[in-house]
Design an enzyme around this catalytic site. Structure first.
Site, PDB file in Angstrom:
ATOM      1  N   ASP A  80       0.816  -1.220   0.000  1.00 40.85           N
ATOM      2  CA  ASP A  80       0.000   0.000   0.000  1.00 40.85           C
ATOM      3  C   ASP A  80       0.847   1.267   0.000  1.00 40.85           C
ATOM      4  O   ASP A  80       2.026   1.264   0.339  1.00 40.85           O
ATOM      5  CB  ASP A  80      -0.964   0.014   1.191  1.00 40.85           C
ATOM      6  N   GLU A 138      -0.733  -2.174   5.272  1.00 44.20           N
ATOM      7  CA  GLU A 138       0.173  -2.046   6.430  1.00 44.20           C
ATOM      8  C   GLU A 138       0.079  -0.673   7.075  1.00 44.20           C
ATOM      9  O   GLU A 138       0.214  -0.542   8.291  1.00 44.20           O
ATOM     10  CB  GLU A 138       1.618  -2.318   5.991  1.00 44.20           C
ATOM     11  N   GLU A 139      -0.149   0.362   6.266  1.00 44.77           N
ATOM     12  CA  GLU A 139      -0.108   1.732   6.776  1.00 44.77           C
ATOM     13  C   GLU A 139      -1.359   2.133   7.565  1.00 44.77           C
ATOM     14  O   GLU A 139      -1.372   3.191   8.189  1.00 44.77           O
ATOM     15  CB  GLU A 139       0.066   2.721   5.613  1.00 44.77           C
TER      16      GLU A 139
END
Length: 386
Positions: A80, A138-139
């Site tokens: 991402d 992930e962010e």
């Protein structure tokens, strides 16, 4: 010693760079990586791998079966991007307004496809199974790692070890950073809402100043952190926002305070929210108000397995030379690679991306970029790990 001499061809390096540029031009936000997932699946299918994907979630997994039975291992890359308007000036700058790969996830993804390509051409010499996990989100907590695990990416066949890298501007191109044990911190967030009577700025003795109460709470929590947290077990609390008031001459009756908490062990993780709640309720009670805490647990700590970390260290020394394998230091940053490492022994390591002339720009900033000469180092290390 390595089973065979590692040859990272220019063709493979060009492939990785091209994939990185294609992904970088079309960045997508967390859990919305639709075109990125399509690109990944297309490339995995070209490599004649088993491809696993879902209709209700982005991300994908490539499964490579060797000629003979053997260990089952996995590599993970995050895919991402971030909500940042790019200003790097690169030839492959983002074409999606307000979205940018400012944390090298494009590089992570390209490298994993490069590793998949390398071993897809050598599967007849591979004993065991390699899973290539391309993880979304992930962010943005709660992230995609836990969802992928729930969907069974570590099963059928059961993964025995998991590995991943993350770019590090602290490490120079050609180097990696390795550390056993606590590597990245658990990361939580909170919102504290305070309500008091309020009043007029000309008669503070007749009301309650919410800003003053909030400031007292902030100070009291900071002091309490130094006395309630074991100093050899790091715990960090940082206040991010403080919102209060509607006019210059009115005492605020509502205050909202937000912040982040970082920790390495579960005992500390349990103490901090209780500390925030106890201190804020104790202070606000004296002023006849209320305090409500909304505490949100984020990613757990990234803890590297001793045995798998030693494996990575030895593999890296073989692949790039002992002098290029640095000892990493723990950081209070968070990453949902933690979920994979809680489920399976493994190792997360730093991949140096800073050229000799110095860092191009910090991660999570509009001008971020990295030295693509670092691709060869990562490929060599990951190939040797396999």
């Amino acid at each position: 010693m390595s089973v065979e001499e590692i040859t990272v061809t220019q063709e493979l390096l060009d492939y990785v760079a091209d994939i990185r540029h294609r992904i970088h031009r079309a960045p997508e936000l967390s859990m919305k990586e639709y075109k990125t997932t399509e690109l990944i699946c297309t490339e995995l299918e070209k490599l004649e791998m088993e491809v696993i994907r879902w209709t209700d979630m982005t991300g994908a997994v490539g499964v490579l079966y060797g000629k003979e039975p053997g260990p089952v291992i996995a590599f993970r890359a995050d895919i991402d991007a971030l909500p940042i308007q790019e200003a790097s000036g690169s030839e492959w700058t983002s074409e999606n307004k307000g979205v940018m790969h400012a944390c090298a996830h494009d590089g992570h993804t390209a490298l994993l496809l490069g590793l998949a390509k390398y071993y897809s051409e050598k599967r007849d010499r591979l004993s065991g199974v390699v899973k290539f996990i391309f993880q979304p989100g992930e962010e943005l907590p709660p992230g995609g790692a836990r969802l992928m695990i729930e969907k069974g990416v570590l099963e059928n066949p059961r993964v025995q070890a998991v590995f991943a890298l993350h770019h590090a501007t602290e490490n120079m191109t050609g180097d990696i950073g390795v550390l056993s044990g606590p590597f990245l911190a658990g990361s939580d967030s909170f919102t504290l809402n305070i309500k008091v009577e309020g009043g007029g700025g000309s008669a503070p003795h007749k009301g309650v100043d919410g800003i003053m109460v909030g400031a007292e709470i902030v100070t009291a929590i900071e002091v309490e952190m130094t006395r309630r947290i074991d100093p050899v077990r790091p715990g960090l609390l940082s206040f991010g926002t403080f919102h209060a008031g509607s006019a210059f001459n009115i005492l605020a009756n509502e205050v909202e305070i937000t912040g982040t908490v970082r920790w390495f062990d579960e005992e500390t993780a349990e103490i901090i929210p209780a500390l925030i709640r106890e201190v804020s309720e104790s202070v606000v009670k004296r002023y006849g108000g209320t305090a409500v805490l909304d505490y949100r647990r984020g990613y757990p700590g990234v803890i590297n397995d001793d045995r798998m970390t030693e494996l990575v260290r030895r593999a890296a020394q073989q692949a790039i030379g002992k002098e290029h394998v640095k000892k990493a230091t723990p950081l209070m940053a968070g990453d949902d690679m933690a979920y994979f490492l809680k489920a399976v022994p493994g190792c997360y390591y730093w991949w140096g991306i800073t050229p000799p002339e110095g860092m191009i720009a910090p991660a999570h900033t509009p001008r971020f970029d990295f030295d693509e000469n670092a691709f060869e180092t990562a490929l060599r290390v990951n190939i040797e790990i396999v």
